[in-house]
Design a protein around this motif. Structure first.
Motif, PDB file in Angstrom:
ATOM      1  N   ILE A  92       0.869  -1.186   0.327  1.00 42.54           N
ATOM      2  CA  ILE A  92      -0.278  -0.234  -0.218  1.00 42.54           C
ATOM      3  C   ILE A  92       0.571   1.297  -0.143  1.00 42.54           C
ATOM      4  N   ILE A  93       1.912   1.395   0.604  1.00 40.95           N
ATOM      5  CA  ILE A  93       2.710   2.226   0.892  1.00 40.95           C
ATOM      6  C   ILE A  93       3.406   2.444  -0.358  1.00 40.95           C
ATOM      7  N   SER A  94       4.195   1.609  -1.356  1.00 39.59           N
ATOM      8  CA  SER A  94       4.211   1.806  -1.742  1.00 39.59           C
ATOM      9  C   SER A  94       3.795   2.204  -3.558  1.00 39.59           C
ATOM     10  N   ILE A  95       2.976   1.949  -3.219  1.00 42.16           N
ATOM     11  CA  ILE A  95       1.894   2.271  -4.649  1.00 42.16           C
ATOM     12  C   ILE A  95       1.078   3.947  -4.699  1.00 42.16           C
ATOM     13  N   PHE A  96       1.774   4.172  -2.678  1.00 41.95           N
ATOM     14  CA  PHE A  96       1.656   5.743  -3.074  1.00 41.95           C
ATOM     15  C   PHE A  96       3.001   6.586  -3.332  1.00 41.95           C
ATOM     16  N   MET A  97       3.471   5.600  -2.697  1.00 42.39           N
ATOM     17  CA  MET A  97       5.314   6.490  -2.484  1.00 42.39           C
ATOM     18  C   MET A  97       5.706   6.540  -4.399  1.00 42.39           C
ATOM     19  N   SER A  98       4.976   5.739  -4.981  1.00 45.32           N
ATOM     20  CA  SER A  98       6.063   5.433  -6.408  1.00 45.32           C
ATOM     21  C   SER A  98       5.640   5.821  -7.111  1.00 45.32           C
ATOM     22  N   ASN A  99       6.432   6.870  -7.810  1.00 44.72           N
ATOM     23  CA  ASN A  99       6.360   7.735  -9.034  1.00 44.72           C
ATOM     24  C   ASN A  99       6.036   7.289 -10.449  1.00 44.72           C
ATOM     25  N   GLU A 100       6.373   5.829 -11.157  1.00 48.21           N
ATOM     26  CA  GLU A 100       6.742   5.941 -12.475  1.00 48.21           C
ATOM     27  C   GLU A 100       5.897   3.864 -11.859  1.00 48.21           C
ATOM     28  N   ILE A 101       5.792   3.434 -13.079  1.00 52.29           N
ATOM     29  CA  ILE A 101       5.866   2.442 -12.868  1.00 52.29           C
ATOM     30  C   ILE A 101       7.177   1.676 -13.663  1.00 52.29           C
ATOM     31  N   THR A 102       8.159   1.962 -14.331  1.00 56.86           N
ATOM     32  CA  THR A 102       9.364   1.732 -14.129  1.00 56.86           C
ATOM     33  C   THR A 102       9.429   1.362 -12.738  1.00 56.86           C
ATOM     34  N   ASP A 103       9.177   2.660 -11.511  1.00 61.93           N
ATOM     35  CA  ASP A 103      10.124   1.915 -10.519  1.00 61.93           C
ATOM     36  C   ASP A 103       9.653   0.341 -10.005  1.00 61.93           C
ATOM     37  N   TRP A 104       8.660   0.056 -10.809  1.00 60.81           N
ATOM     38  CA  TRP A 104       8.821  -1.641 -10.170  1.00 60.81           C
ATOM     39  C   TRP A 104       9.339  -2.414 -10.756  1.00 60.81           C
ATOM     40  N   ILE A 105       9.659  -1.946 -11.941  1.00 60.30           N
ATOM     41  CA  ILE A 105      10.510  -3.449 -13.081  1.00 60.30           C
ATOM     42  C   ILE A 105      11.428  -2.873 -12.717  1.00 60.30           C
ATOM     43  N   LEU A 106      12.618  -4.246 -12.491  1.00 57.70           N
ATOM     44  CA  LEU A 106      13.815  -5.046 -11.784  1.00 57.70           C
ATOM     45  C   LEU A 106      14.652  -5.397 -12.913  1.00 57.70           C
ATOM     46  N   MET A 107      16.250  -4.703 -12.887  1.00 58.31           N
ATOM     47  CA  MET A 107      17.564  -6.016 -13.816  1.00 58.31           C
ATOM     48  C   MET A 107      17.561  -6.706 -13.124  1.00 58.31           C
TER      49      MET A 107
END
Length: 376
Positions: free
Chosen positions: A249-264
């Protein structure tokens, strides 16, 4: 039967065989966390989102712990009550959300050596929470009680010293650990602290102290909860259920872009280590050992963390060691062992009183041997 103090055993604890197994398990945990510190610092330097990293870690751990708890403890789990659910929520809040997130933010602005140097405050904070909750008692009329209080003050002073004094580099050439990292999770904290003159490094140390406080609260609350809910895998799984839910829940509100969820690829490997080894395995060990050894003894093993993390970070990251870290760490270790000495002496005194009372109340059962030991 629950006992107070160092080397205590709690309800559900085993005999000598389980005790040495628990001690061996708690020797493994600092090494696991030392590897986690170094690996996490590398991916933070690469710019991974701090909260997203924690969310992935907790979801992976939950996906392992939940089925394991369901099948392994299916027949032994006590019924769930409203009070237990509330306790699970707070254990997840402190042990998962506060513990993991504050540590990652703190590590972003310090380094594994500095972050681990504050870990020995966990036993002292655990002692304070145990004192508040009635698990520990202090008698200021005895040297042991005074030692506990003095040790606590010395340890906290060391932590404060590490916040306010950075100092020159003692080992190493330059700070490689304080590189640019993603500030999505902590940018607001930095902006909020600028007006009181705290820089990013000080913010990092404060967050690490917050992580230690959260871990201490987790151990103290968990020790009490294990008396009502002794199935340790299920307890850990419920903790991660609430903790991972809050983190998502915190990460959904605090992350700015969908790319934040894409990992190398390297970040995926780090998340897998964090979720499988540093969370599911390490927290499973901690919960099981807490049931056998008690929260104070579990927390004392965190004093091994600085050596593990510093060694690994010097080898793999080349991070330097600062004078403030050495001085503050010295105070912390000194305070830790003063508290340990006080707890040990107090346990010896309590054991003597119990043995003497047994002699007086039941004089026909092996009095001679037991009373002689009590008088010695």
């Amino acid at each position: 039967m629950a006992e107070n103090g160092l080397g205590s055993s709690v309800v559900g604890g085993g005999g000598g065989g389980e005790t040495w197994k628990a001690q061996l398990g708690m020797l493994i945990v600092p090494m696991i966390h030392g590897g986690y510190h170094v690996i996490t610092k590398v991916v933070l330097n690469d710019g991974v989102n701090q909260i997203v990293y924690c969310a992935y870690r907790d979801l992976i751990a939950l996906s392992i712990l939940a089925p394991l708890a369901y099948f392994h403890e299916k027949q032994r789990r006590p019924p769930i009550t409203k009070g237990l659910l509330i306790s699970f929520f707070f254990v997840g809040l402190f042990g998962v959300v506060g513990n993991h997130l504050l540590f990652v933010i703190g590590l972003s602005y310090t380094n594994p050596s500095y972050a681990s140097a504050l870990e020995p405050t966990v036993p002292v904070f655990t002692f304070l929470f145990s004192l508040i909750m009635g698990i520990e008692k202090v008698n200021l009329l005895r040297y042991e009680g005074v030692a506990k209080v003095v040790g606590t003050v010395v340890c906290v002073s060391g932590a404060i010293l590490m916040v306010v004094y950075h100092g020159p580099v003692v080992i190493g050439n330059s700070e490689t650990g304080l590189q640019h990292v993603s500030q999505d999770a902590s940018g607001m904290l930095i902006d909020g602290l600028k007006f009181i003159g705290l820089d990013q490094f000080s913010l990092g140390v404060i967050c690490i102290i917050g992580h230690c406080l959260s871990m201490a609260a987790y151990l103290a609350i968990q020790a009490q909860l294990l008396k009502k809910y002794p199935t340790n895998i299920s307890l850990t799984a419920y903790s991660y259920f609430f903790g991972a839910g809050l983190m998502v829940i915190i990460s959904i509100f605090m992350s700015n872009e969908i790319t934040d969820w894409i990992l190398m690829p390297s970040e995926i490997l780090a998340v897998l280590y964090a979720g499988i080894v540093a969370s599911a395995l390490a927290y499973g060990l901690i919960t099981w050992c807490n049931k056998i050894l008690g929260p104070i003894m579990i927390a004392l093993f965190s004093s091994l963390q600085p050596a593990c993390s510093t060694s690994l970070s010097l080898i793999f990251l080349g991070t330097p060691l600062y004078l403030g870290s050495i001085l503050g760490g010295t105070f912390i270790i000194a305070g830790l062992y003063i508290v340990t000495w006080g707890s040990y002496k107090e346990n010896q005194a309590n054991a003597g009183v119990i043995a003497f009372e047994s002699c007086v109340s039941d004089p026909l059962l092996q009095e001679k041997t037991v009373c002689q030991k009590a008088q010695d």
